[in-house]
Design a protein around this motif. Structure first.
Motif, mmCIF file in Angstrom:
data_model
loop_
_atom_site.group_PDB
_atom_site.id
_atom_site.type_symbol
_atom_site.label_atom_id
_atom_site.label_comp_id
_atom_site.label_asym_id
_atom_site.label_seq_id
_atom_site.Cartn_x
_atom_site.Cartn_y
_atom_site.Cartn_z
ATOM 1 N N ALA A 1 0.853 -1.188 0.000
ATOM 2 C CA ALA A 1 0.000 0.000 0.000
ATOM 3 C C ALA A 1 0.887 1.236 0.000
ATOM 4 O O ALA A 1 2.085 1.165 0.278
ATOM 5 N N VAL A 2 0.292 2.368 -0.298
ATOM 6 C CA VAL A 2 0.996 3.644 -0.254
ATOM 7 C C VAL A 2 0.836 4.221 1.154
ATOM 8 O O VAL A 2 -0.286 4.476 1.588
ATOM 9 N N PRO A 3 1.945 4.400 1.881
ATOM 10 C CA PRO A 3 1.832 4.890 3.256
ATOM 11 C C PRO A 3 1.766 6.410 3.357
ATOM 12 O O PRO A 3 2.346 7.123 2.551
ATOM 13 N N GLN A 4 1.052 6.875 4.354
ATOM 14 C CA GLN A 4 1.041 8.267 4.787
ATOM 15 C C GLN A 4 1.138 8.219 6.306
ATOM 16 O O GLN A 4 0.381 7.487 6.946
ATOM 17 N N MET A 5 2.063 8.974 6.873
ATOM 18 C CA MET A 5 2.252 8.982 8.320
ATOM 19 C C MET A 5 2.270 10.418 8.804
ATOM 20 O O MET A 5 2.798 11.306 8.136
ATOM 21 N N THR A 6 1.703 10.615 9.992
ATOM 22 C CA THR A 6 1.716 11.925 10.624
ATOM 23 C C THR A 6 2.173 11.759 12.062
ATOM 24 O O THR A 6 1.596 10.970 12.816
ATOM 25 N N LEU A 7 3.225 12.483 12.416
ATOM 26 C CA LEU A 7 3.776 12.430 13.760
ATOM 27 C C LEU A 7 3.170 13.543 14.590
ATOM 28 O O LEU A 7 3.215 14.720 14.216
ATOM 29 N N GLU A 8 2.568 13.161 15.736
ATOM 30 C CA GLU A 8 1.989 14.116 16.682
ATOM 31 C C GLU A 8 2.481 13.742 18.062
ATOM 32 O O GLU A 8 1.920 12.860 18.706
ATOM 33 N N GLY A 9 3.564 14.388 18.506
ATOM 34 C CA GLY A 9 4.163 14.055 19.798
ATOM 35 C C GLY A 9 4.721 12.650 19.770
ATOM 36 O O GLY A 9 5.564 12.330 18.933
ATOM 37 N N ASP A 10 4.242 11.790 20.666
ATOM 38 C CA ASP A 10 4.687 10.394 20.714
ATOM 39 C C ASP A 10 3.693 9.454 20.054
ATOM 40 O O ASP A 10 3.658 8.264 20.356
ATOM 41 N N THR A 11 2.861 9.991 19.170
ATOM 42 C CA THR A 11 1.906 9.180 18.414
ATOM 43 C C THR A 11 2.206 9.332 16.929
ATOM 44 O O THR A 11 2.386 10.447 16.434
ATOM 45 N N LEU A 12 2.281 8.205 16.243
ATOM 46 C CA LEU A 12 2.483 8.195 14.804
ATOM 47 C C LEU A 12 1.231 7.616 14.175
ATOM 48 O O LEU A 12 0.890 6.454 14.394
ATOM 49 N N ARG A 13 0.500 8.450 13.453
ATOM 50 C CA ARG A 13 -0.713 7.995 12.773
ATOM 51 C C ARG A 13 -0.300 7.460 11.407
ATOM 52 O O ARG A 13 0.284 8.168 10.599
ATOM 53 N N VAL A 14 -0.612 6.179 11.187
ATOM 54 C CA VAL A 14 -0.168 5.476 9.993
ATOM 55 C C VAL A 14 -1.382 5.104 9.151
ATOM 56 O O VAL A 14 -2.314 4.466 9.646
ATOM 57 N N ASN A 15 -1.373 5.517 7.889
ATOM 58 C CA ASN A 15 -2.445 5.197 6.944
ATOM 59 C C ASN A 15 -1.830 4.502 5.737
ATOM 60 O O ASN A 15 -0.757 4.888 5.280
ATOM 61 N N GLY A 16 -2.530 3.521 5.225
ATOM 62 C CA GLY A 16 -2.092 2.845 4.016
ATOM 63 C C GLY A 16 -3.275 2.577 3.121
ATOM 64 O O GLY A 16 -4.314 2.109 3.583
ATOM 65 N N CYS A 17 -3.133 2.902 1.838
ATOM 66 C CA CYS A 17 -4.230 2.690 0.892
ATOM 67 C C CYS A 17 -3.745 1.887 -0.308
ATOM 68 O O CYS A 17 -2.654 2.124 -0.818
ATOM 69 N N GLU A 18 -4.571 0.970 -0.735
ATOM 70 C CA GLU A 18 -4.361 0.207 -1.959
ATOM 71 C C GLU A 18 -5.645 0.352 -2.755
ATOM 72 O O GLU A 18 -6.696 -0.157 -2.347
ATOM 73 N N HIS A 19 -5.564 1.095 -3.826
ATOM 74 C CA HIS A 19 -6.742 1.468 -4.618
ATOM 75 C C HIS A 19 -7.724 2.212 -3.706
ATOM 76 O O HIS A 19 -7.362 3.225 -3.135
ATOM 77 N N HIS A 20 -8.936 1.707 -3.499
ATOM 78 C CA HIS A 20 -9.921 2.407 -2.675
ATOM 79 C C HIS A 20 -10.027 1.832 -1.266
ATOM 80 O O HIS A 20 -10.875 2.245 -0.491
ATOM 81 N N ILE A 21 -9.180 0.864 -0.935
ATOM 82 C CA ILE A 21 -9.212 0.245 0.393
ATOM 83 C C ILE A 21 -8.104 0.862 1.237
ATOM 84 O O ILE A 21 -6.940 0.836 0.852
ATOM 85 N N CYS A 22 -8.493 1.417 2.381
ATOM 86 C CA CYS A 22 -7.525 2.066 3.267
ATOM 87 C C CYS A 22 -7.639 1.496 4.682
ATOM 88 O O CYS A 22 -8.709 1.058 5.097
#
Length: 132
Positions: A103-124
């Protein structure tokens, strides 16, 4: 002359150390995932891999916190992820072990939390990881 050499050495060492510290990135470290569909959590080690970042599965734990062995331990979870600035990371690829897709990753760091998103076509899918 000897004093000049010593001062030059200190200046060069200071600049070199400053550059190394400036290159440190807050995403680097060990992160704990949320429980997956099998109710396992993992520890993911994020390191610099050339000019990008990669993550490797270090260990896995069941719901009681007992370490378990899975075939995924030691495997790369993502690679070629780069900083986009302002705590955002993207690009590269993310391997989703439960469904064995990239999948294509997108990550956002907020303090000590890393929000991790991954999408493959329309499924995330998404998780919040906590720094250990």
């Amino acid at each position: 002359m000897r004093q000049f050499s010593w001062i030059s050495f200190v200046c060069v060492a200071t600049l070199t150390c400053s550059a190394a510290w400036a290159g440190d990135d807050p995403i680097i470290g060990v992160w704990k995932t949320e429980p997956d569909r099998k109710n396992l959590t993992s520890h993911i080690k994020i390191t610099a891999c050339g000019d990008a970042f990669c993550g490797q599965i270090l260990s896995a734990y069941d719901a009681s916190g007992k370490e378990v062995q899975t075939p995924n331990i030691g495997k790369k979870l993502f690679w070629d992820v780069t900083s986009e600035g302002n705590g955002k990371y993207g690009g590269g690829e993310f391997w989703v072990p439960l469904i064995d897709v990239d999948a294509v990753p997108q990550m956002t760091l907020e303090g000590d939390t890393l929000r991790v998103n991954g999408c493959e076509h329309h499924i995330c899918a998404h998780q919040s990881w906590t720094r250990l």
